[in-house]
Design an enzyme around this catalytic site. Structure first.
Site, PDB file in Angstrom:
ATOM      1  N   SER A  14       0.824  -1.220   0.000  1.00  0.00           N
ATOM      2  CA  SER A  14       0.000   0.000   0.000  1.00  0.00           C
ATOM      3  C   SER A  14       0.854   1.264   0.000  1.00  0.00           C
ATOM      4  CB  SER A  14      -0.965   0.008   1.191  1.00  0.00           C
ATOM      5  OG  SER A  14      -0.281  -0.169   2.407  1.00  0.00           O
ATOM      6  N   VAL A  64       0.881 -10.175   7.527  1.00  0.00           N
ATOM      7  CA  VAL A  64       1.830 -11.214   7.079  1.00  0.00           C
ATOM      8  C   VAL A  64       2.353 -12.062   8.235  1.00  0.00           C
ATOM      9  CG1 VAL A  64       2.620  -9.963   5.014  1.00  0.00           C
ATOM     10  CG2 VAL A  64       3.865  -9.686   7.169  1.00  0.00           C
ATOM     11  N   SER A 143      17.876  -5.251   3.529  1.00  0.00           N
ATOM     12  CA  SER A 143      18.260  -3.860   3.853  1.00  0.00           C
ATOM     13  C   SER A 143      19.772  -3.760   3.950  1.00  0.00           C
ATOM     14  CB  SER A 143      17.648  -3.459   5.198  1.00  0.00           C
ATOM     15  OG  SER A 143      18.138  -2.204   5.614  1.00  0.00           O
ATOM     16  N   TYR A 156      15.624  -4.906  14.568  1.00  0.00           N
ATOM     17  CA  TYR A 156      15.318  -4.847  13.137  1.00  0.00           C
ATOM     18  C   TYR A 156      16.438  -5.447  12.289  1.00  0.00           C
ATOM     19  CZ  TYR A 156      14.553  -2.510   8.572  1.00  0.00           C
ATOM     20  OH  TYR A 156      14.382  -2.223   7.234  1.00  0.00           O
ATOM     21  N   LYS A 160      16.596  -8.353   8.982  1.00  0.00           N
ATOM     22  CA  LYS A 160      16.970  -8.068   7.591  1.00  0.00           C
ATOM     23  C   LYS A 160      18.139  -8.960   7.146  1.00  0.00           C
ATOM     24  CE  LYS A 160      13.705  -5.932   6.692  1.00  0.00           C
ATOM     25  NZ  LYS A 160      12.869  -5.968   5.488  1.00  0.00           N
ATOM     26  N   ASN A 194      10.693   5.694   7.926  1.00  0.00           N
ATOM     27  CA  ASN A 194      11.718   6.513   8.586  1.00  0.00           C
ATOM     28  C   ASN A 194      11.357   7.999   8.612  1.00  0.00           C
ATOM     29  OD1 ASN A 194      12.091   7.083   5.877  1.00  0.00           O
ATOM     30  ND2 ASN A 194      13.868   5.744   5.668  1.00  0.00           N
TER      31      ASN A 194
END
Ligand code: NAD
Length: 253
Positions: A14, A64, A143, A156, A160, A194
């Site tokens: 989205s 998800v 990332s 995080y 990644k 961010n």
């Protein structure tokens, strides 16, 4: 066109990178299934943009992090568009927080959305591709954080690194089925993820100053690389990672 008449599925489509990737896939000739999560009004805009490009679009609203979402999304795409040629695992969150007092729930949710979510989704897409019997392409959005640490991203960055590792193992597990698996490692791309962090002009200027190309990335900078990896132009690439960061990682000294 790179993806003419292909069916492309994208999670978290989205906003930001996922949205730009969905539009780019349509521009490249694909019909597109987008997964979104509690973002109906914006999802409708993405569908309208894809249809304006003369392509079909279908939306599947789901978290998800829930294992059932994956089989549901893939089935909805097959029902509406017939098959799955390309799967892009993009949905992700990054609720910035310090390490020493990281709330358990923030850690858990970040792992479940970014890593478990990618796992369930990629597995469901791969099962469909194997059933179809003629290969496919899977691209996961990892990332630059898979390669470097971040003080406010201790929950995080491991997700990644994990997403890229998932693509390497899937490249091995799925190669015999003609399914290629690769990851894209974006640098700093200006999106909602961010927005708050970069709202401080000094922080933004510092980040821009570290990037040799002199600007933050745009979602479209990533979407075009995903389209390349998804396409037959990358037919001998699997288990690879493409860093798309304006040169930031190279700029250490
Ligand atoms: P964004 O916040 O603009 O978009 C994230 C998208 O994921 C949104 O559409 C959101 O609705 C969706 N989403 C969030 N949680 C979900 C869930 N549980 N289930 C389904 N959808 C969900 O952020 P973005 O920058 O476009 O991020 C997309 C991906 O790119 C993420 O995986 C992120 O880690 C990665 N990434 C972003 C940057 C960057 O600088 N923006 C850098 C490296 C990697």
């Amino acid at each position: 066109m790179l993806l003419e008449n292909k069916v492309v599925l994208i999670t978290g489509a989205s906003r930001g990178i996922g949205r730009a990737t969905a539009i780019e896939a349509a521009r490249q000739g694909a019909n597109v299934a987008i997964n979104t999560f509690r973002d109906d009004a914006v999802a409708a805009e993405v569908v309208a943009e894809i249809e304006a490009l003369g392509r079909k679009a279908v939306v599947f609203d789901a978290d998800v992090a829930q294992p059932d979402s994956a089989t549901g999304f893939v089935q909805a795409a097959v029902d509406a568009l017939g098959r799955v040629d390309v799967f892009v695992s993009n949905a992700g969150i990054c609720p910035f927080h310090a390490f020493l007092d990281m709330p358990v729930e923030t850690l858990r949710r970040t792992m479940e959305v970014n890593l478990h979510g990618a796992y369930f989704m990629v597995q469901a897409a791969a099962n469909q591709m194997v059933k179809q019997g003629d290969g496919g392409s899977i691209v996961a959005i990892s990332s630059i954080s898979a390669l470097v640490g971040g003080e406010m991203q201790t929950h995080y960055t491991p997700t990644k690194a994990g997403v890229h590792s998932l693509m390497q193992s899937c490249a091995v597990a799925l190669g015999r089925h003609g399914i290629r698996c690769n990851s894209v490692l974006p640098g700093t791309i200006a999106t909602d993820i961010n927005k708050d962090d970069l709202a401080d002009p000094a922080k933004r200027e510092y980040m821009e100053g570290r990037i040799p190309l002199g600007r933050l990335g745009r979602p479209e900078d990533i979407a075009s690389v995903v389209a390349f990896l998804a396409s037959d132009m990358a037919s001998y690439m699997s288990g690879s990672a493409l860093l798309v960061d304006g040169g930031a990682f190279a700029n250490f000294q």
